[in-house]
Design an enzyme around this catalytic site. Sequence first.
Site, short mmCIF file in Angstrom:
data_model
loop_
_atom_site.label_atom_id
_atom_site.label_comp_id
_atom_site.label_asym_id
_atom_site.label_seq_id
_atom_site.Cartn_x
_atom_site.Cartn_y
_atom_site.Cartn_z
N LYS A 149 74.72 117.66 31.76
CA LYS A 149 74.61 119.09 32.08
C LYS A 149 75.44 119.42 33.30
O LYS A 149 76.08 120.46 33.37
CB LYS A 149 73.14 119.44 32.36
CG LYS A 149 72.37 119.67 31.09
CD LYS A 149 71.01 120.25 31.40
CE LYS A 149 70.13 120.09 30.18
NZ LYS A 149 68.74 119.92 30.48
N HIS A 173 72.16 114.36 19.74
CA HIS A 173 71.07 114.42 18.76
C HIS A 173 71.65 114.62 17.35
O HIS A 173 71.20 114.02 16.38
CB HIS A 173 70.12 115.58 19.05
CG HIS A 173 69.59 115.64 20.45
ND1 HIS A 173 69.68 116.77 21.24
CD2 HIS A 173 68.98 114.70 21.20
CE1 HIS A 173 69.13 116.52 22.42
NE2 HIS A 173 68.70 115.27 22.42
N LYS A 215 81.04 111.07 30.54
CA LYS A 215 79.65 111.02 30.11
C LYS A 215 79.21 112.46 29.84
O LYS A 215 79.58 113.37 30.58
CB LYS A 215 78.82 110.42 31.24
CG LYS A 215 77.41 110.16 30.88
CD LYS A 215 76.73 109.35 31.98
CE LYS A 215 75.29 109.18 31.65
NZ LYS A 215 74.38 110.18 32.14
N CYS A 268 57.83 111.69 48.59
CA CYS A 268 58.14 112.45 47.39
C CYS A 268 59.16 113.52 47.79
O CYS A 268 58.92 114.27 48.74
CB CYS A 268 56.87 113.11 46.84
SG CYS A 268 57.27 114.43 45.67
N HIS A 296 57.46 117.13 47.63
CA HIS A 296 56.30 117.50 48.42
C HIS A 296 56.33 116.94 49.83
O HIS A 296 55.40 117.14 50.60
CB HIS A 296 55.02 117.11 47.66
CG HIS A 296 54.91 117.83 46.35
ND1 HIS A 296 55.35 117.29 45.17
CD2 HIS A 296 54.50 119.09 46.08
CE1 HIS A 296 55.20 118.18 44.21
NE2 HIS A 296 54.68 119.27 44.72
N CYS A 344 51.82 110.84 43.39
CA CYS A 344 51.98 112.03 44.23
C CYS A 344 51.02 113.08 43.71
O CYS A 344 51.10 113.50 42.55
CB CYS A 344 53.42 112.56 44.18
SG CYS A 344 53.55 114.15 45.02
N HIS A 388 71.87 118.87 21.30
CA HIS A 388 73.30 118.72 21.62
C HIS A 388 73.90 117.77 20.59
O HIS A 388 73.19 117.25 19.71
CB HIS A 388 73.51 118.26 23.06
CG HIS A 388 72.80 116.99 23.43
ND1 HIS A 388 73.11 115.78 22.86
CD2 HIS A 388 71.80 116.74 24.31
CE1 HIS A 388 72.34 114.85 23.38
NE2 HIS A 388 71.52 115.41 24.25
N CYS A 436 52.85 116.34 42.60
CA CYS A 436 53.47 116.29 41.26
C CYS A 436 52.44 115.95 40.19
O CYS A 436 52.70 116.13 39.00
CB CYS A 436 54.53 115.20 41.18
SG CYS A 436 55.91 115.38 42.30
N1 MSP Z 1 61.91 111.13 22.36
C1 MSP Z 1 62.66 109.93 22.51
C2 MSP Z 1 62.70 109.16 21.21
C3 MSP Z 1 61.38 108.81 20.63
S1 MSP Z 1 61.55 108.07 19.07
C4 MSP Z 1 60.07 107.41 18.76
C5 MSP Z 1 64.09 110.26 22.94
N2 MSP Z 1 64.52 111.50 22.68
S2 MSP Z 1 65.96 112.09 23.08
O1 MSP Z 1 65.87 113.50 22.86
O2 MSP Z 1 66.35 111.66 24.37
O3 MSP Z 1 66.96 111.53 22.00
C6 MSP Z 1 67.62 110.31 22.18
C7 MSP Z 1 68.51 110.06 20.99
O4 MSP Z 1 69.51 111.09 20.87
C8 MSP Z 1 69.32 108.77 21.07
O5 MSP Z 1 68.56 107.65 20.72
C9 MSP Z 1 70.43 109.08 20.08
O6 MSP Z 1 69.92 109.00 18.79
C10 MSP Z 1 70.73 110.53 20.41
N3 MSP Z 1 71.74 110.67 21.48
C11 MSP Z 1 71.60 111.41 22.61
N4 MSP Z 1 72.76 111.39 23.30
C12 MSP Z 1 73.67 110.62 22.69
C13 MSP Z 1 75.01 110.23 22.94
N5 MSP Z 1 75.68 110.61 24.02
N6 MSP Z 1 75.61 109.41 22.04
C14 MSP Z 1 74.97 109.01 20.90
N7 MSP Z 1 73.71 109.36 20.64
C15 MSP Z 1 73.01 110.13 21.52
O7 MSP Z 1 64.74 109.36 23.44
#
Ligand code: MSP
Length: 645
Positions: free
Chosen positions: A306, A22, A303, A150, A153, A133, A19, A136
């Site tokens: 989903k 990321h 915010k 849980c 379950h 659990c 999204h 799970c």
């Molecule tokens: N897998 C872990 C990170 C491990 S790194 C060793 C993780 N992944 S995540 O898919 O949840 O990605 C989180 C990252 O996505 C955030 O740290 C940021 O870089 C980005 N973001 C996700 N949603 C965001 C916003 N709403 N706003 C800004 N950045 C966002 O955590």
Amino acid sequence: MPRPFYVTTPIYYVNDRPHIGHAYTTIAADLLTRFYRLAGREAFFLTGTDEHGTKVAEAAQAAGLSEQAFCDRTVETFAAAWKKLDIEYNYFIRTTSERHKLAVLKLLDAMRAAKTDDGQDVVYSDYYEGLYCTGCEKFLTEKDLVNGQCPFHKRPPEKLREKNYFFRLTAFAQRIKRQIESGELVILPEERRNEVLGLIDQDLPDFSLSRERVKWGIPLSFDKSQVAYVWVDALSNYISGIGYGDDPASFTKWWDEAEVVHLMGKEILKFHCFYWPAMLMAAGVKLPNVMFLHGWFTVDGEKMSKSLGNMIDPNDMVAKFGPDGARYLLLTQYPFGIDGDVQAKRFVTQYNSDLANDLGNLVSRVVKMIMADFGGRLPQPVRELEGLEQLMLLAEELPESAYGHIKHFRITNAISDSLNLVRATNKFFNDTTPWLLGKQGQKAKQGAILYACCELIRIVSIMLYPAMPRKMREIRGVFGLDDGSLTLEHARRFFDLTPGSPVKLEQSIFPRIDTPFETGNVSAQANLTPASAALATEGLVDITEFQKADLRVAKVIAAERVTGTTKLLKLQIDLGSEKRQIVAGVAEQYSPERITGMKIIVVTNLKPAVIRGIESRGMLLAAKAGGNLVLLTPDGDLAPGAKVS
Ligand code: MSP
């Protein structure tokens, strides 16, 4: 030789679709890499995916796939999205790759061999106690329980102990603090640095390095009954991706000798700024130089989630605005580093104003006039031109000021400086009225103005290249320029274009957009590999497509018939975190009295609809056979808001 630059993004969980959250961090890392290269520094950019852990295993099971097959498939959606956004990483690290496993095991061995200053083992075996659990097959926290049970379950979890290997974090706290205070480890922005220092002072307990009951992970070399804790596994990507386990020369260059910058969102601060430096210290590996934790954004004031249905797919943005428009819009919403709002409602207006009007039109107006009045050949420059000196001063300052911003992660300022030069150039063009000069027989002056404008556009094409690489190359193509002159050094020059050289524009660089931006336009097919696309043609949908629907348990709290129809009921429903109104065509089978109090299943992230003048925000699920229609209800007492998957 300047020091090499190494930048990383977090590795993203594969149980989610890419999204714009990321995309935001990934585009920022791509921009930094490109900018440092413009400045003559070698740069390496690493991104990737986080593929282990219980959540991924559960998602795979729900999809009816092996964990690895599930990861292999969903990882493609990330790679495809990055490709569409013209993200040019040097390496894509996957935590399920052999290369990564090798590095994790090496790091764990090094930590296990380490002693603290007072001679204790850094890694020690102990028992982790928690609420488990068996349904799970995982430890739950008090927060997960509903009435002590849980929620899935319907039974209380057992108190269980499992053997874990622990990391003696407490032994490193003061050393990390000293590194931060001395500036050896830079944590930015300032607010985040203070947060880390505060955390260190709170005496966080030691953490587990391993888990016994999690199965989808990297088994420890010294105890096969355990897998590496997901965060230990994930953080190691920053060194596995540049050869810690398998390529010493690359590792020396990109870790030991480089400026190492980890970019991330602020929510993963503890792991990056505390656990990770401690792990590296224990293993005798140099610490990264900078941790930059940017803020989190909301979308149109809400915010991103989903259930609200406001997750924006970067593919949709690319389909609408092109890769450059998408990159530009995401990066310019609010200053990099702080929390902000992505104003998706204004995307089209902003694109038209900044890119189509200010930049795109400038290129068209200037180049078209050269094509019409100068036979498509760049006219001769003149130094003494009213208003030019001031503009040249602005242009001269731009490379240094923008580079300064980049070094301090002020990405938004670096971009807006260039846009300001574009606007100043537009003003110069308007004020000097070259279209009249030609007609008044002042061709040399007209040509000189156009030449100056081309020079300013050329400089901008370098300075905005890290943000919008494809379109800036397109603009450079108008002047016959290739990547050889795509350097900061060339942006510092003026009168660099050769008079008489051909100038040609075939189509406008940023065509105006006159339709609103709607999300959800891109079919899942666009992201699929040929093999999975073939499956889709047989009528199958990709799991990630299905997961787009947010299904929840809801309780009907009030119901009434919709006047003028025998079929419709207006329902007020409780979704746990909110109450909503939906309109449903079930009045012939369910009276308002009967349906009130029932628990039903609702698709919550449909676009709102107006049915017979009544707003409906969601759709309930029902099954129909012959004339019989029944509502789908949960088989058990679930709280409103529980997710259906
Ligand atoms: N897998 C872990 C990170 C491990 S790194 C060793 C993780 N992944 S995540 O898919 O949840 O990605 C989180 C990252 O996505 C955030 O740290 C940021 O870089 C980005 N973001 C996700 N949603 C965001 C916003 N709403 N706003 C800004 N950045 C966002 O955590």
